[in-house]
Design an enzyme around this catalytic site. Structure first.
Site, PDB file in Angstrom:
ATOM      1  CB  SER A 125      30.822  21.589  -2.188  1.00 14.73           C
ATOM      2  OG  SER A 125      31.596  20.502  -2.604  1.00 14.73           O
ATOM      3  CD  GLU A 127      33.874  15.987  -1.929  1.00  8.00           C
ATOM      4  OE1 GLU A 127      34.022  15.298  -0.920  1.00  8.00           O
ATOM      5  OE2 GLU A 127      34.101  15.561  -3.076  1.00  8.00           O
ATOM      6  CE1 TYR A 149      34.727  22.151   1.869  1.00  7.40           C
ATOM      7  CE2 TYR A 149      33.854  20.404   0.471  1.00  7.40           C
ATOM      8  CZ  TYR A 149      34.183  21.734   0.669  1.00  7.40           C
ATOM      9  OH  TYR A 149      33.952  22.649  -0.335  1.00  7.40           O
TER      10      TYR A 149
END
Ligand code: NAP
Ligand code: F7E
Length: 325
Positions: A125, A127, A149
């Protein structure tokens, strides 16, 4: 050529549904791993449920995963299952680590012990870039995660590379930027907005409460992004790829376009609510997918503007039967 088998973890999720559609179209036998639930979680794949085989397993449980890989004998595994909602990763950080980080090792261990020739895709991801160290972000950009996360996804990314380098597994990490659709979970900002706009338009809701409107994301269409996952496993060599549109927009831009798609003025309905602020924010993401363009021949087909409009129209269609007479 004999039929290929793909095992998808997270098949009931947004991406799992689009990937299953794509692989069925490509002639695959598609097997989906689902976890035990007391309610029906097949909403997103209801239209193809008869074409998929289901096996019951959980990312927390090594024995179930190894038994599934052993019984299904897949050619390719797409590991899409995860605790994927960023705010929940602060309230359940340990569980997020178990699913989203260690879960990857469990699937890779099953590959290593059953058949290291199975090709493996890991859903990494943007992120992971978090507080960005370079703009735009590419495969070589250093990571700086801003949530449990993001931290868990970095573990998943590196364990994937480690199994490739340690055991010669065809393991790839796809670093995907935000991708959305009418099938997106309703807690993610884009779907929260399209659902809220439709409810307001139909008289089912009076206002829409949101958090940080200044955050910027590189938003694409999920249907385009699953094609990149598949292409990664069709390459001669395993490698890691950024998948993104190269354009970034603020949450405010999304809001403005979404309300406009329903002929509404957003400023009359949107309330900024600090309850939706995050302990640490990812301010702005924009990806450089030139490696994927070059090596996979991939490019996005759905524009940001069309994505927003499609999501609003889909929620209007879905909710119209519930509108007051
Ligand atoms: P999603 O809609 O939240 O779906 C997550 C899936 O994981 C669901 O099928 C869920 O099953 C399953 N799952 C969760 N915990 C599990 C467990 N312990 N055992 C087995 N299955 C479990 O996510 P998505 O948007 O499709 O994203 C797919 C993957 O890509 C995720 O790994 C996500 O972190 C990653 N990713 C997403 C984006 C994006 O913008 N969408 C971008 C980059 C990376 P239930 O239906 O039972 O809950
Ligand atoms: O937030 C801001 C929020 O929850 C986007 C996951 O798929 O993509 C997703 O993670 C932005 C953030 O997605 C609200 O602060 C404002 O800056 O839609 P989101 P995300 O956190 O970017 C990545 C690539 C993944 O891998 C993840 O799995 O929107 N925002 N107001 C809001 N966000 C939410 N959820 N709700 C609000 O009311």
């Amino acid at each position: 050529m004999s039929q290929k088998t793909a095992l998808i973890t997270g098949i009931t999720g947004q991406d799992g549904s689009y990937l299953a559609e794509l692989l069925l179209k490509e002639g695959y036998r598609v097997v989906g791993m689902t976890r035990r639930s007391s309610t029906d979680v097949h909403e997103r794949i209801a239209h193809i449920v008869d074409e998929i085989e289901f096996v019951s397993g959980d990312l927390l449980d090594q024995s179930s995963i190894t038994a599934i890989v052993s019984a299904v004998r897949p050619d390719e595994i797409y590991n899409l299952a995860a605790q994927s909602f960023v705010p929940t990763s602060w309230t359940q950080p340990v569980l997020t680590g178990e699913f989203t980080a260690l879960g990857v090792t469990r699937v890779l261990e099953a590959v290593r012990s059953v058949n290291p020739k199975i090709k493996f895709y890991q859903a990494s991801s943007s992120e992971m870039f978090g507080k960005v160290q370079e703009t735009p972000q590419r495969e070589t950009t250093p990571f700086y995660p801003r949530s449990p996360y993001g931290v868990a996804k970095i573990y998943g990314h590196w364990i994937t590379i480690n199994y490739r380098e340690s055991y010669d597994v065809f393991a790839v990490s796809g670093i995907l930027f935000n991708h959305e659709s009418a099938r997106r979970g309703k807690e993610f900002v884009t779907r929260k907005i399209s659902d809220g706009v439709a409810r307001i338009k139909l008289g089912l809701q009076q206002e829409l409460r949101l958090g940080n409107l200044d955050a910027q994301r590189d938003w694409g269409f999920a249907g385009d992004y699953v094609r990149a996952m598949w292409l990664m496993l069709q390459q001669p060599r395993p490698d890691d790829y950024v998948v993104a549109t190269g354009r970034t927009h603020s949450v405010r831009d999304f809001v403005r376009l979404a309300f406009a798609a329903a002929d509404l003025d957003w400023e009359r309905y949107v309330v900024v609510d600090p309850r939706f602020y995050r302990p640490a924010e990812v301010d702005v993401l924009v990806g450089d997918a030139s490696k994927a363009y070059r090596e996979l021949g991939w490019e996005p087909e759905v524009s940001f503007e069309r994505l927003v409009e499609t999501m609003v129209l889909a929620d209007l269609d879905r909710l119209r039967p519930f509108a007051p007479a």
